[in-house]
Write a protein that holds these residues in place. Sequence first.
Motif, PDB file in Angstrom:
ATOM      1  N   SER A 202      37.798  34.758  42.396  1.00 58.14           N
ATOM      2  CA  SER A 202      39.198  34.607  41.985  1.00 58.14           C
ATOM      3  C   SER A 202      39.588  33.131  41.937  1.00 58.14           C
ATOM      4  O   SER A 202      40.312  32.686  41.030  1.00 58.14           O
ATOM      5  N   TRP A 203      39.127  32.352  42.898  1.00 59.44           N
ATOM      6  CA  TRP A 203      39.404  30.901  42.889  1.00 59.44           C
ATOM      7  C   TRP A 203      38.777  30.230  41.673  1.00 59.44           C
ATOM      8  O   TRP A 203      39.397  29.388  41.025  1.00 59.44           O
ATOM      9  N   LEU A 204      37.533  30.615  41.348  1.00 62.76           N
ATOM     10  CA  LEU A 204      36.866  30.025  40.190  1.00 62.76           C
ATOM     11  C   LEU A 204      37.591  30.388  38.897  1.00 62.76           C
ATOM     12  O   LEU A 204      37.740  29.542  37.998  1.00 62.76           O
ATOM     13  N   ALA A 205      38.036  31.646  38.783  1.00 63.65           N
ATOM     14  CA  ALA A 205      38.786  32.045  37.590  1.00 63.65           C
ATOM     15  C   ALA A 205      40.083  31.258  37.473  1.00 63.65           C
ATOM     16  O   ALA A 205      40.497  30.879  36.358  1.00 63.65           O
ATOM     17  N   HIS A 209      41.238  28.533  34.513  1.00 65.70           N
ATOM     18  CA  HIS A 209      42.382  29.079  33.781  1.00 65.70           C
ATOM     19  C   HIS A 209      42.030  30.412  33.104  1.00 65.70           C
ATOM     20  O   HIS A 209      42.428  30.680  31.972  1.00 65.70           O
ATOM     21  N   LEU A 210      41.269  31.214  33.827  1.00 63.75           N
ATOM     22  CA  LEU A 210      40.871  32.526  33.316  1.00 63.75           C
ATOM     23  C   LEU A 210      41.429  33.657  34.174  1.00 63.75           C
ATOM     24  O   LEU A 210      40.921  34.782  34.129  1.00 63.75           O
ATOM     25  N   SER A 211      42.466  33.369  34.922  1.00 61.71           N
ATOM     26  CA  SER A 211      43.057  34.422  35.752  1.00 61.71           C
ATOM     27  C   SER A 211      43.613  35.557  34.915  1.00 61.71           C
ATOM     28  O   SER A 211      43.584  36.725  35.331  1.00 61.71           O
ATOM     29  N   TRP A 212      44.110  35.239  33.734  1.00 55.17           N
ATOM     30  CA  TRP A 212      44.622  36.286  32.843  1.00 55.17           C
ATOM     31  C   TRP A 212      43.523  37.267  32.436  1.00 55.17           C
ATOM     32  O   TRP A 212      43.763  38.472  32.310  1.00 55.17           O
ATOM     33  N   LEU A 213      42.298  36.735  32.231  1.00 58.43           N
ATOM     34  CA  LEU A 213      41.178  37.606  31.872  1.00 58.43           C
ATOM     35  C   LEU A 213      40.787  38.496  33.040  1.00 58.43           C
ATOM     36  O   LEU A 213      40.514  39.696  32.859  1.00 58.43           O
ATOM     37  N   ASP A 215      42.782  39.461  35.475  1.00 60.62           N
ATOM     38  CA  ASP A 215      43.858  40.454  35.650  1.00 60.62           C
ATOM     39  C   ASP A 215      43.758  41.559  34.606  1.00 60.62           C
ATOM     40  O   ASP A 215      44.004  42.740  34.924  1.00 60.62           O
ATOM     41  N   ALA A 216      43.417  41.197  33.381  1.00 60.33           N
ATOM     42  CA  ALA A 216      43.259  42.216  32.338  1.00 60.33           C
ATOM     43  C   ALA A 216      42.095  43.145  32.648  1.00 60.33           C
ATOM     44  O   ALA A 216      42.155  44.361  32.402  1.00 60.33           O
ATOM     45  N   LEU A 217      41.012  42.572  33.203  1.00 62.83           N
ATOM     46  CA  LEU A 217      39.856  43.398  33.571  1.00 62.83           C
ATOM     47  C   LEU A 217      40.211  44.364  34.697  1.00 62.83           C
ATOM     48  O   LEU A 217      39.832  45.544  34.661  1.00 62.83           O
ATOM     49  N   LEU A 218      40.951  43.877  35.674  1.00 64.45           N
ATOM     50  CA  LEU A 218      41.328  44.735  36.793  1.00 64.45           C
ATOM     51  C   LEU A 218      42.361  45.781  36.395  1.00 64.45           C
ATOM     52  O   LEU A 218      42.491  46.819  37.065  1.00 64.45           O
ATOM     53  N   ALA A 219      43.103  45.523  35.313  1.00 65.88           N
ATOM     54  CA  ALA A 219      44.095  46.488  34.847  1.00 65.88           C
ATOM     55  C   ALA A 219      43.499  47.550  33.936  1.00 65.88           C
ATOM     56  O   ALA A 219      44.208  48.489  33.543  1.00 65.88           O
ATOM     57  N   THR A 220      42.224  47.441  33.610  1.00 66.79           N
ATOM     58  CA  THR A 220      41.583  48.413  32.722  1.00 66.79           C
ATOM     59  C   THR A 220      41.404  49.739  33.449  1.00 66.79           C
ATOM     60  O   THR A 220      40.822  49.778  34.545  1.00 66.79           O
ATOM     61  N   PRO A 221      41.880  50.833  32.888  1.00 66.12           N
ATOM     62  CA  PRO A 221      41.728  52.131  33.563  1.00 66.12           C
ATOM     63  C   PRO A 221      40.253  52.516  33.689  1.00 66.12           C
ATOM     64  O   PRO A 221      39.450  52.285  32.790  1.00 66.12           O
ATOM     65  N   GLY A 222      39.918  53.092  34.818  1.00 71.19           N
ATOM     66  CA  GLY A 222      38.557  53.569  35.035  1.00 71.19           C
ATOM     67  C   GLY A 222      37.652  52.576  35.725  1.00 71.19           C
ATOM     68  O   GLY A 222      36.758  52.978  36.482  1.00 71.19           O
ATOM     69  N   ILE A 223      37.835  51.280  35.479  1.00 71.66           N
ATOM     70  CA  ILE A 223      36.956  50.280  36.087  1.00 71.66           C
ATOM     71  C   ILE A 223      37.727  49.269  36.917  1.00 71.66           C
ATOM     72  O   ILE A 223      37.115  48.485  37.648  1.00 71.66           O
ATOM     73  N   GLY A 224      39.047  49.218  36.792  1.00 74.77           N
ATOM     74  CA  GLY A 224      39.844  48.223  37.488  1.00 74.77           C
ATOM     75  C   GLY A 224      40.268  48.662  38.869  1.00 74.77           C
ATOM     76  O   GLY A 224      39.845  49.695  39.402  1.00 74.77           O
ATOM     77  N   GLY A 225      41.156  47.828  39.474  1.00 79.91           N
ATOM     78  CA  GLY A 225      41.644  48.103  40.804  1.00 79.91           C
ATOM     79  C   GLY A 225      42.475  46.946  41.312  1.00 79.91           C
ATOM     80  O   GLY A 225      42.742  45.987  40.572  1.00 79.91           O
ATOM     81  N   PRO A 226      42.907  46.979  42.563  1.00 78.24           N
ATOM     82  CA  PRO A 226      43.705  45.872  43.111  1.00 78.24           C
ATOM     83  C   PRO A 226      42.970  44.540  43.079  1.00 78.24           C
ATOM     84  O   PRO A 226      43.574  43.487  42.870  1.00 78.24           O
TER      85      PRO A 226
END
Length: 361
Positions: A202-205, A209-213, A215-226
Amino acid sequence: LGWGARFRWYGNLSFAQRIRLARGAVVAPPVLRILCHDPDAFGSGPPDMLLAVKVGPSRESKASYHLRRQGDMDALLLALLGPPLLWFGVVYLGALFALLANAFFGLDDFTGQVVRELTLKNFVALLEPANLDSARRTVTMAVLVTLACTLLGFPLAYYMARHASGWRKALLYIAVMLPLWSSYLVRLYAWKLLLAKEGALSWLAAQLHLSWLLDALLATPGIGGPSLSFSAIGTFVVFVYMWLPFMVLPIMAAIERIPGSLVEASGDLGANPATTFRRVILPLAMPGVAAGSIFTFSLTLGDYIIPQVIGDSTLYIGQIVYRQQGVAGNIPFAAAFSLVPIVVIGLYLWWAKRQGAFDAL
């Protein structure tokens, strides 16, 4: 002596040596040189000469010699393989048969004791939607981990087998094997810290400046999470890391066995490197891929620790078996569910054997 001996005289023979030869003490060597000072011991000849005896078994004695030797080898083989085969038959197969027997028993709802009466209700319970969903999720994860390990491991194994040499190859060997030298749990909890919400990834992202990517990955249904440490994608990443060495080594062994003359012949016949790889190297390396997939597929299918430490609330087969046996105490249902990965792995091994995987183990 019954061994068809032929004699030539060359020197002296002691009395003890004559007695040993007369008793047939030396019969196996093809050529034996002994000393003889008595020419009448074995026939006429010049005295005080060296006797060379060329010993060759007759047809009858040669057959009996081979039969006796074969019997000794069979006895030695039985002595060596007997204890491990006995252990395999009693402990391993006995445990599997006991597991199969428990799957047909029931559980008393009031006392929680195993009722040793034949029933099929445990297998009927396997067809419930929640259990089918867990089985589907586990098999899907095992297939995806196997494909990812193949895609990541094949280029590395190819470079190690065909291009790396000297200290580079030794360094790559160490890099592949080094994770296996540390504890399984140490590596697992190290990845839990790396994948945590405040972890290194998370620090590296954030630095890139890839925190948005993320967050989008974690928001994907089925594979994401907190966070990555509580998501299916995090479970997948840790599975791939854990089992990747088991894919690299069999593929490298299979590629190393490909004769260089086949690659040269392909080039002489006008094939470019891509065609040579697709038509020559890849088909001959497939037994190594199948051998590595046996490890990655079966290890993922039966693991319950990684999904429990890295993952969300969804259950895999190993977790259900562990909870039913350890927490709920429902051993018959746990035994019935345990047969699911055994059947799946059995079918997978049958397919892998047809691909020649056992030749590359």
